[in-house]
Design a protein around this motif. Structure first.
Motif, PDB file in Angstrom:
ATOM      1  N   TYR A 155      53.347  32.802  70.265  1.00  0.00           N
ATOM      2  CA  TYR A 155      52.030  32.223  70.544  1.00  0.00           C
ATOM      3  C   TYR A 155      51.001  33.340  70.536  1.00  0.00           C
ATOM      4  CZ  TYR A 155      53.078  34.030  75.196  1.00  0.00           C
ATOM      5  OH  TYR A 155      53.412  34.854  76.245  1.00  0.00           O
ATOM      6  N   SER A 159      46.591  29.951  69.466  1.00  0.00           N
ATOM      7  CA  SER A 159      47.535  28.830  69.381  1.00  0.00           C
ATOM      8  C   SER A 159      46.854  27.574  69.909  1.00  0.00           C
ATOM      9  CB  SER A 159      48.785  29.133  70.205  1.00  0.00           C
ATOM     10  OG  SER A 159      49.441  30.289  69.730  1.00  0.00           O
ATOM     11  N   ALA A 178      59.074  27.748  62.968  1.00  0.00           N
ATOM     12  CA  ALA A 178      57.670  28.186  62.999  1.00  0.00           C
ATOM     13  C   ALA A 178      57.530  29.565  63.640  1.00  0.00           C
ATOM     14  CB  ALA A 178      56.823  27.171  63.762  1.00  0.00           C
ATOM     15  N   GLN A 179      58.512  30.423  63.418  1.00  0.00           N
ATOM     16  CA  GLN A 179      58.525  31.732  64.071  1.00  0.00           C
ATOM     17  C   GLN A 179      57.340  32.617  63.681  1.00  0.00           C
ATOM     18  OE1 GLN A 179      60.820  33.539  66.427  1.00  0.00           O
ATOM     19  NE2 GLN A 179      60.716  31.377  66.926  1.00  0.00           N
ATOM     20  N   HIS A 180      56.729  32.377  62.525  1.00  0.00           N
ATOM     21  CA  HIS A 180      55.665  33.262  62.069  1.00  0.00           C
ATOM     22  C   HIS A 180      54.283  32.604  62.086  1.00  0.00           C
ATOM     23  CE1 HIS A 180      58.814  36.020  60.970  1.00  0.00           C
ATOM     24  NE2 HIS A 180      59.404  35.066  60.276  1.00  0.00           N
ATOM     25  N   SER A 181      54.186  31.407  62.656  1.00  0.00           N
ATOM     26  CA  SER A 181      52.899  30.701  62.582  1.00  0.00           C
ATOM     27  C   SER A 181      52.088  30.766  63.878  1.00  0.00           C
ATOM     28  CB  SER A 181      53.124  29.236  62.204  1.00  0.00           C
ATOM     29  OG  SER A 181      53.870  28.592  63.214  1.00  0.00           O
ATOM     30  N   ARG A 182      52.763  30.901  65.008  1.00  0.00           N
ATOM     31  CA  ARG A 182      52.074  31.005  66.307  1.00  0.00           C
ATOM     32  C   ARG A 182      51.081  29.865  66.531  1.00  0.00           C
ATOM     33  NH1 ARG A 182      51.016  37.435  67.505  1.00  0.00           N
ATOM     34  NH2 ARG A 182      53.088  38.123  66.908  1.00  0.00           N
ATOM     35  N   ILE A 183      51.484  28.656  66.231  1.00  0.00           N
ATOM     36  CA  ILE A 183      50.562  27.524  66.381  1.00  0.00           C
ATOM     37  C   ILE A 183      50.701  26.807  67.712  1.00  0.00           C
ATOM     38  CG2 ILE A 183      50.394  27.105  63.899  1.00  0.00           C
ATOM     39  CD1 ILE A 183      52.399  24.788  64.284  1.00  0.00           C
TER      40      ILE A 183
END
Length: 242
Positions: A155, A159, A178-183
């Protein structure tokens, strides 16, 4: 109480270091967030070591010496009703454990509603609970009982998504993909939703700054819940993906 509690009580923490303890993992997750306001409860008393720190084990909620808003129940399901009788007014309770095997769901739900005290709200049972990212004013919450070494929830300050899911596994899979999206700012695994429902959660997050979209995974709805959800979703500003 679920997302910005002043203190947290965790029930079911084992005093035996070699024994698997879901409750101990939850305590360690709160430690990772820098929380020093976590209280461990086990009717046998004694002490437990979590994350290298030694905690006293209070025999009941009544023994806890400090303030707490959130109670995480990760003890045997067979004792859930007895536990709920001891919960004081105006507490938030996450029931991680499943349903007791000796009682039908409808009767269990009726008993829960009968014995809970005024102002007590419940997420679960049969759920993984809540992750809520920390911010400048609050240290955050994480009861998802998968330690950071196995799965990190990424996060950042930007986020802006709330993931509300009936299935804890769906929540974990989403985090893994979603490890690289930090949404994701918030995850709520709500399980059998004996009390807190989908429209409750949507209405709450509609009012929270920083939540710009909600993603929902729903396996079933209760009587009247679908209409409530539709009416709530229609009047809020955020898009809702179901």
């Amino acid at each position: 109480g679920f997302f910005r509690p002043r203190g947290v009580a965790v029930l079911g923490v084992s005093s035996q270091p070699g024994k698997y303890s879901m409750a101990r993992i939850i305590v360690e997750l709160f430690q990772d967030m820098g929380r020093g306001d976590v209280y461990c409860v086990n009717p046998k008393g004694g002490q437990a070591v979590a994350g290298g720190r030694t905690y006293p084990l209070y025999r009941s909620l009544a023994e806890i010496p400090g303030e707490y808003d959130l109670i995480v129940y990760a003890a045997p399901a067979k004792n859930t009703l007895k536990f709920l009788e001891t919960v004081p007014e105006d507490k938030a309770v996450i029931l991680i454990s499943g349903l007791p095997s000796d009682i039908a769901y409808a009767r269990f739900a009726a008993e829960v509603m009968r014995i809970r005290k005024s102002g007590v709200r419940l997420i679960g049972p049969n759920c993984m609970g809540v992750f809520h990212a920390p911010d400048g004013a609050h240290p955050g919450v994480n009861t998802l009982f998968i330690d950071e070494n196995h799965l990190r929830i990424p996060y950042s300050a930007t986020s802006n998504a709330a993931l509300l899911t009936q299935s804890g596994a769906m929540g974990i899979t989403t985090v893994e993909r979603a490890q690289h999206s930090r949404i994701i700012r918030t995850i709520v695994s709500f399980g059998n939703k004996i009390d807190v429902s989908v429209p409750d959660l949507v209405a709450y997050f509609a009012e929270q700054p920083g939540i710009d979209v909600m993603a929902l995974y729903i396996e079933g709805i209760g009587e009247g819940e679908g209409r409530q959800f539709f009416d709530t979703a229609r009047r809020i500003r955020q898009p809702v993906i179901v």
